[in-house]
Design an enzyme around this catalytic site. Structure first.
Site, mmCIF file in Angstrom:
data_model
loop_
_atom_site.group_PDB
_atom_site.id
_atom_site.type_symbol
_atom_site.label_atom_id
_atom_site.label_comp_id
_atom_site.label_asym_id
_atom_site.label_seq_id
_atom_site.Cartn_x
_atom_site.Cartn_y
_atom_site.Cartn_z
ATOM 1 N N ASP A 242 0.810 -1.226 0.000
ATOM 2 C CA ASP A 242 0.000 0.000 0.000
ATOM 3 C C ASP A 242 0.841 1.272 0.000
ATOM 4 O O ASP A 242 0.435 2.297 0.555
ATOM 5 C CB ASP A 242 -0.979 0.020 1.197
ATOM 6 C CG ASP A 242 -1.890 -1.190 1.185
ATOM 7 O OD1 ASP A 242 -2.269 -1.629 0.087
ATOM 8 O OD2 ASP A 242 -2.206 -1.700 2.278
ATOM 9 N N LYS B 252 1.913 1.917 -5.159
ATOM 10 C CA LYS B 252 2.469 1.309 -6.394
ATOM 11 C C LYS B 252 1.557 1.559 -7.584
ATOM 12 O O LYS B 252 2.011 1.879 -8.680
ATOM 13 C CB LYS B 252 2.635 -0.208 -6.193
ATOM 14 C CG LYS B 252 3.623 -0.565 -5.090
ATOM 15 C CD LYS B 252 3.701 -2.068 -4.866
ATOM 16 C CE LYS B 252 2.477 -2.671 -4.234
ATOM 17 N NZ LYS B 252 2.207 -2.223 -2.854
ATOM 18 N N GLY C 219 -4.364 -4.487 -3.719
ATOM 19 C CA GLY C 219 -5.398 -3.478 -3.929
ATOM 20 C C GLY C 219 -4.704 -2.206 -4.346
ATOM 21 O O GLY C 219 -4.008 -1.598 -3.553
ATOM 22 N N HIS C 220 -4.843 -1.859 -5.624
ATOM 23 C CA HIS C 220 -4.124 -0.699 -6.151
ATOM 24 C C HIS C 220 -5.144 0.350 -6.588
ATOM 25 O O HIS C 220 -6.003 0.071 -7.424
ATOM 26 C CB HIS C 220 -3.239 -1.119 -7.333
ATOM 27 C CG HIS C 220 -2.213 -2.147 -6.956
ATOM 28 N ND1 HIS C 220 -1.451 -2.818 -7.871
ATOM 29 C CD2 HIS C 220 -1.812 -2.613 -5.745
ATOM 30 C CE1 HIS C 220 -0.631 -3.655 -7.246
ATOM 31 N NE2 HIS C 220 -0.844 -3.555 -5.950
HETATM 32 P P1 GDP Z 1 -0.609 0.146 -3.576
HETATM 33 O O1 GDP Z 1 -1.207 -1.093 -3.029
HETATM 34 O O2 GDP Z 1 0.852 0.243 -3.305
HETATM 35 O O3 GDP Z 1 -0.934 0.395 -5.020
HETATM 36 O O4 GDP Z 1 -1.268 1.338 -2.762
HETATM 37 P P2 GDP Z 1 -2.852 1.524 -2.458
HETATM 38 O O5 GDP Z 1 -3.473 2.003 -3.694
HETATM 39 O O6 GDP Z 1 -3.396 0.325 -1.781
HETATM 40 O O7 GDP Z 1 -2.788 2.637 -1.342
HETATM 41 C C1 GDP Z 1 -2.242 3.899 -1.577
HETATM 42 C C2 GDP Z 1 -3.354 4.948 -1.366
HETATM 43 O O8 GDP Z 1 -2.761 6.221 -1.292
HETATM 44 C C3 GDP Z 1 -4.355 5.009 -2.504
HETATM 45 O O9 GDP Z 1 -5.591 5.353 -1.982
HETATM 46 C C4 GDP Z 1 -3.815 6.129 -3.378
HETATM 47 O O10 GDP Z 1 -4.834 6.794 -4.108
HETATM 48 C C5 GDP Z 1 -3.225 7.042 -2.351
HETATM 49 N N1 GDP Z 1 -2.028 7.793 -2.790
HETATM 50 C C6 GDP Z 1 -1.039 7.417 -3.620
HETATM 51 N N2 GDP Z 1 -0.083 8.358 -3.684
HETATM 52 C C7 GDP Z 1 -0.479 9.357 -2.861
HETATM 53 C C8 GDP Z 1 0.105 10.599 -2.455
HETATM 54 O O11 GDP Z 1 1.191 10.986 -2.871
HETATM 55 N N3 GDP Z 1 -0.597 11.354 -1.565
HETATM 56 C C9 GDP Z 1 -1.792 10.978 -1.057
HETATM 57 N N4 GDP Z 1 -2.409 11.757 -0.195
HETATM 58 N N5 GDP Z 1 -2.374 9.792 -1.396
HETATM 59 C C10 GDP Z 1 -1.708 9.011 -2.286
HETATM 60 P P1 IMO Z 2 -0.834 -4.288 -2.188
HETATM 61 O O1 IMO Z 2 -0.377 -4.826 -3.514
HETATM 62 C C1 IMO Z 2 -0.972 -4.689 2.138
HETATM 63 C C2 IMO Z 2 -0.980 -8.757 3.730
HETATM 64 C C3 IMO Z 2 -2.230 -9.191 4.469
HETATM 65 C C4 IMO Z 2 -1.623 -10.134 5.471
HETATM 66 C C5 IMO Z 2 -0.514 -10.812 4.693
HETATM 67 C C6 IMO Z 2 -0.905 -12.164 4.109
HETATM 68 O O2 IMO Z 2 -2.093 -3.554 -2.212
HETATM 69 O O3 IMO Z 2 0.294 -3.554 -1.535
HETATM 70 P P2 IMO Z 2 -2.392 -12.885 2.028
HETATM 71 O O4 IMO Z 2 -3.845 -12.667 1.750
HETATM 72 O O5 IMO Z 2 -1.486 -12.306 1.003
HETATM 73 O O6 IMO Z 2 -2.049 -14.302 2.344
HETATM 74 O O7 IMO Z 2 -2.132 -12.061 3.418
HETATM 75 O O8 IMO Z 2 -0.192 -9.927 3.629
HETATM 76 N N1 IMO Z 2 -1.197 -8.259 2.365
HETATM 77 C C7 IMO Z 2 -1.148 -6.963 2.025
HETATM 78 N N2 IMO Z 2 -0.990 -5.868 2.787
HETATM 79 N N3 IMO Z 2 -1.078 -4.580 0.802
HETATM 80 C C8 IMO Z 2 -1.208 -5.668 0.017
HETATM 81 O O9 IMO Z 2 -1.150 -5.605 -1.326
HETATM 82 C C9 IMO Z 2 -1.299 -6.934 0.631
HETATM 83 N N4 IMO Z 2 -1.458 -8.189 0.174
HETATM 84 C C10 IMO Z 2 -1.384 -8.989 1.239
HETATM 85 O O10 IMO Z 2 -2.868 -8.090 5.078
HETATM 86 O O11 IMO Z 2 -1.005 -9.400 6.519
HETATM 87 MG MG MG Z 3 -2.785 -1.701 -1.830
#
Ligand code: GDP
Ligand code: IMO
Ligand code: MG
Length: 429
Positions: free
Chosen positions: A13, A16, A40-41
């Site tokens: 999170d 990416k 979850g992106h």
């Molecule tokens: P990922 O799993 O690495 O793709 O990240 P996620 O999408 O799960 O979580 C990142 C969250 O931060 C998302 O809701 C993005 O929209 C948000 N986000 C990404 N870059 C920025 C930033 O520079 N500033 C803020 N405030 N939010 C951001």
């Molecule tokens: P993105 O790509 C954050 C965590 C789960 C749990 C552990 C194992 O959005 O960064 P799993 O279901 O993979 O066997 O769970 O890994 N986890 C993540 N945490 N971001 C993710 O993906 C994750 N994918 C799995 O919360 O601790």
């Molecule tokens: Mg994520």
């Protein structure tokens, strides 16, 4: 370098999806190489929000996207995610998406088992996404998996299904669950085969040819290095290798495939699920970070745990994954803090550590050693050039670079695609 590999350098999170979507404009192909729909992106383009779990983030721009052999694929989830994006006017066809023929499938009983184990584990539970990721990878290495190519050979599945079901029926019996209904499973697979097979392709060949033509390949990692099954906070990890080298094995290109390794690093730290988190803040400051950063999981909606930036962990992630440069994200979330803290080392029973000790009990007990940096009152939200950043924010970035021993290539200042500062173009490096 023609290729760029994006990986998370913390516990996932980090942002990416946003960075991959931004870089996808410069790429010819975007490739997922590990994980599954546990990811979850979230992408924000002109205020419109796209949430992807399994599909490569490049698909939103229409860039040719590939799901590599290292991914575990839930075919029913795939169908639903494609439909969800179609409703947002993102068309997904075999012309812009290919799935490796050798991807192992996540089946309904993998999801059941993931949930059953979590429910039975009490305090020791991993806190998984309950999507069957771990059980599907177990079957892959146990040589029992049903793969995408099997969908075209359902009549020949006999011995493979025998071994798979014998294994799972024994596990299910241990939980008091009924055996798997073989006829129903085969009927469900036959139905979903028509959805998946048009996308099935020898992606190793597509990628090899693209590379020979000098095309730019962008690899999109899921999760983060601290969730890597070898290098992460085991056993509180995911069931795949998340480090950059997996881009090669998980796609079918050689060891030089990853190219520029771009580590995505949040300007503070978050974690979803159980496990050690040395800089976690269970106070007002942690709540403030979570609220300002909207730290709720995309997949499960769980509240993310929040804490200060841990330079020890990111330095270790950068070392084990060979990170070339980082994208520092969510800098704007730190706006308005009078003081910021950065963890520079740990103390464990009087012994100093400049790395995370491997044992979970030690990881849970280390005390972070902090340095304090003056914050900034100005807003960095939406900044698109270095000149827009307050001097103290630049100081913070420079200190992060120094401590993690890695340069900053990009800075992200909001969820919006274009609120991104380019310092060094990973594709030009
Ligand atoms: P990922 O799993 O690495 O793709 O990240 P996620 O999408 O799960 O979580 C990142 C969250 O931060 C998302 O809701 C993005 O929209 C948000 N986000 C990404 N870059 C920025 C930033 O520079 N500033 C803020 N405030 N939010 C951001
Ligand atoms: P993105 O790509 C954050 C965590 C789960 C749990 C552990 C194992 O959005 O960064 P799993 O279901 O993979 O066997 O769970 O890994 N986890 C993540 N945490 N971001 C993710 O993906 C994750 N994918 C799995 O919360 O601790
Ligand atoms: Mg994520």
């Amino acid at each position: 370098m023609a290729n760029v590999t994006v990986i998370g350098a913390q516990w996932g999170d980090e942002g990416k999806g946003k960075i991959v979507d931004w870089l996808a404009e410069r790429a010819d192909i975007v490739v997922r190489f590990q994980g599954g729909h546990n990811a979850g992106h979230t992408l924000v383009v002109d205020g419109k929000v796209y949430k992807l779990s399994l599909l490569p983030s490049g698909i939103v721009r229409g860039t040719l996207s590939v799901i590599g052999n290292g991914v575990v694929l839930d075919p029913w989830h795939f169908r639903d995610e494609v439909a969800k994006l179609a409703a947002q006017d993102v068309a997904i066809t075999p012309d812009n998406l290919q799935i490796a023929e050798t991807c192992p499938l996540i089946l309904p009983f993998h999801r059941d088992l993931d949930g059953l184990r979590e429910d039975a584990s009490g305090a020791g539970k991993i806190g998984t996404t309950r999507r069957g990721i771990g059980p599907a990878y177990e079957d892959k290495v146990g040589r029992r998996a049903i793969r995408v190519c099997d969908l075209a050979h359902l009549d020949d599945l006999g011995p493979q299904l025998d071994r798979l079901l014998a294994h799972h029926d024994a596990l299910r019996a241990g939980f008091g669950e009924a055996p798997i209904d073989r006829a129903r499973l085969l009927a469900d697979l036959a139905e979903i085969a028509d959805v998946i097979l048009p996308f099935a392709s020898p992606v190793w060949r597509t990628l090899g040819e693209a590379r020979a033509q000098g095309k730019r390949i962008l690899f999109e990692g899921a999760q983060g290095v601290l969730l890597d099954v070898d290098h992460g906070t085991y056993p509180f990890v995911t069931s795949s290798n998340t480090v950059a080298g997996t881009a090669a094995s998980g796609s079918g290109l050689g060891p030089s495939a990853p190219g520029f390794v771009l580590g995505i690093v949040k300007a503070y730290t978050t974690r979803v699920g159980s496990g050690p988190f040395p800089t976690e803040l269970e106070d007002e400051t942690g709540t403030r970070l979570g609220e300002r950063g909207h730290e709720f999981g995309t997949v499960t909606g769980r509240k993310r745990r929040c804490g200060w930036f841990d330079a020890v962990l990111v330095r270790q992630s950068a070392a084990v994954s060979g990170i070339t440069g980082i994208a520092l994200t969510k800098l704007d979330v730190l706006d308005g803090f009078a003081e910021l803290r950065i963890c520079t080392g740990y103390d464990l029973d009087g012994r100093h550590y400049d790395y995370l000790p491997p044992h979970p009990n030690d990881q849970a007990r280390v005390k972070p050693i902090y340095e304090t940096i003056e914050g900034w009152s100005e807003s960095t939200a939406g900044a698109r050039s270095w000149a827009d950043l307050p001097a103290q924010a630049i100081k913070y970035i420079r200190r992060v670079e120094e401590l993690i021993r890695c340069p900053v290539a990009l800075v992200s200042t909001s969820p919006e695609r274009d609120d991104t500062i380019l310092v060094r173009d990973p594709f030009q490096d």
